[in-house]
Write a protein that holds these residues in place. Structure first.
Motif, PDB file in Angstrom:
ATOM      1  N   TYR A 105      35.550  29.971  24.192  1.00 35.84           N
ATOM      2  CA  TYR A 105      36.974  30.148  23.912  1.00 35.84           C
ATOM      3  C   TYR A 105      37.702  30.621  25.157  1.00 35.84           C
ATOM      4  O   TYR A 105      37.103  31.161  26.085  1.00 35.84           O
ATOM      5  CB  TYR A 105      37.201  31.103  22.733  1.00 35.84           C
ATOM      6  N   ALA A 106      38.998  30.388  25.159  1.00 32.35           N
ATOM      7  CA  ALA A 106      39.834  30.675  26.329  1.00 32.35           C
ATOM      8  C   ALA A 106      40.281  32.133  26.347  1.00 32.35           C
ATOM      9  O   ALA A 106      40.612  32.709  25.315  1.00 32.35           O
ATOM     10  CB  ALA A 106      41.044  29.760  26.339  1.00 32.35           C
ATOM     11  N   LEU A 107      40.303  32.670  27.530  1.00 33.10           N
ATOM     12  CA  LEU A 107      40.870  33.984  27.812  1.00 33.10           C
ATOM     13  C   LEU A 107      42.026  33.787  28.789  1.00 33.10           C
ATOM     14  O   LEU A 107      42.180  32.703  29.357  1.00 33.10           O
ATOM     15  CB  LEU A 107      39.821  34.891  28.469  1.00 33.10           C
ATOM     16  N   GLU A 108      42.801  34.837  29.015  1.00 32.40           N
ATOM     17  CA  GLU A 108      43.896  34.727  29.984  1.00 32.40           C
ATOM     18  C   GLU A 108      43.371  34.341  31.365  1.00 32.40           C
ATOM     19  O   GLU A 108      44.028  33.643  32.114  1.00 32.40           O
ATOM     20  CB  GLU A 108      44.615  36.082  30.119  1.00 32.40           C
ATOM     21  N   TYR A 109      42.176  34.796  31.699  1.00 34.49           N
ATOM     22  CA  TYR A 109      41.649  34.663  33.046  1.00 34.49           C
ATOM     23  C   TYR A 109      40.424  33.760  33.128  1.00 34.49           C
ATOM     24  O   TYR A 109      39.744  33.726  34.137  1.00 34.49           O
ATOM     25  CB  TYR A 109      41.289  36.048  33.601  1.00 34.49           C
ATOM     26  N   GLY A 110      40.115  33.010  32.095  1.00 32.80           N
ATOM     27  CA  GLY A 110      38.939  32.143  32.124  1.00 32.80           C
ATOM     28  C   GLY A 110      38.464  31.820  30.721  1.00 32.80           C
ATOM     29  O   GLY A 110      39.265  31.597  29.821  1.00 32.80           O
ATOM     30  N   THR A 111      37.152  31.831  30.552  1.00 35.01           N
ATOM     31  CA  THR A 111      36.569  31.556  29.234  1.00 35.01           C
ATOM     32  C   THR A 111      35.465  32.554  28.934  1.00 35.01           C
ATOM     33  O   THR A 111      34.962  33.240  29.828  1.00 35.01           O
ATOM     34  CB  THR A 111      35.969  30.132  29.161  1.00 35.01           C
TER      35      THR A 111
END
Length: 185
Positions: A105-111
């Motif tokens: 899943y996606a995060l603000e800064y990557g996965t």
């Protein structure tokens, strides 16, 4: 959602104890801290009753509570033990033994990657997913995907706090309930 007077008092107590930390984890963010509230034992009891009353009223046939790594674990075990149903963790990659199902899943800064033990939920089981916070919705969406891959039926995601300005709810295709909403990030 309308609460009875006892639950409204519990909710007001919880709201009054949420801590705020400016510029954490980075400049411009006002971090809402649920752990500050849990320093008060009365808030712990109030939160337990709020969550249990909501679930008993809206999900009387729930069979499994899924808690997200790591704060969701606090709520999932408490709920499951009171309702005498199963409690299943969704954890970060590499933290669970045995065969697991994975979702990136996606995060603000990557996965990042969430995992669920493959045999932890039976096909058709009614599941609620709990966590402390809904922000962008990435972690709840991943947990929903994991439960579905396992054959479970997600009835609802339940969180204590929701940061409405981040629109995380729109990323989810299941009902979501939050006890406290903040308009700002």
């Amino acid at each position: 959602m309308t609460f009875d007077s006892a639950d409204q008092e519990r909710l007001d107590l919880l709201k009054s104890k949420i801590g705020e930390y400016p510029n954490f984890p980075r400049d411009g963010i006002l971090f809402k801290d649920i752990f500050t509230a849990f320093r008060d034992g009365k808030v712990c009891v109030a939160t337990k009753h709020l969550m249990l009353n909501y679930i008993r009223k809206n999900h009387p046939s729930v069979e499994v509570v899924v808690g997200l790594d790591a704060r969701g674990f606090l709520f999932s075990f408490m709920i499951a033990s009171e309702l005498e149903i199963g409690c299943v963790p969704v954890r970060k990659k590499g933290k669970l033994p045995g065969e697991t199902t994975k979702v990136e899943y996606a995060l603000e800064y990557g996965t990042d990657v969430f995992e669920l033990q493959t045999d932890s939920i039976k096909a058709g089981q009614k599941v609620i997913i709990v966590d402390d916070l809904l922000a962008t919705g990435g972690s709840l969406k991943a947990a929903t995907e994991l439960v579905r891959k396992a054959g479970g039926v997600v009835q609802e995601c339940i969180v204590v706090l929701e940061l409405q300005g981040l629109n995380g709810r729109k990323n989810l295709d299941v009902p979501v309930f939050s006890f406290i909403q903040y308009d700002d990030e």
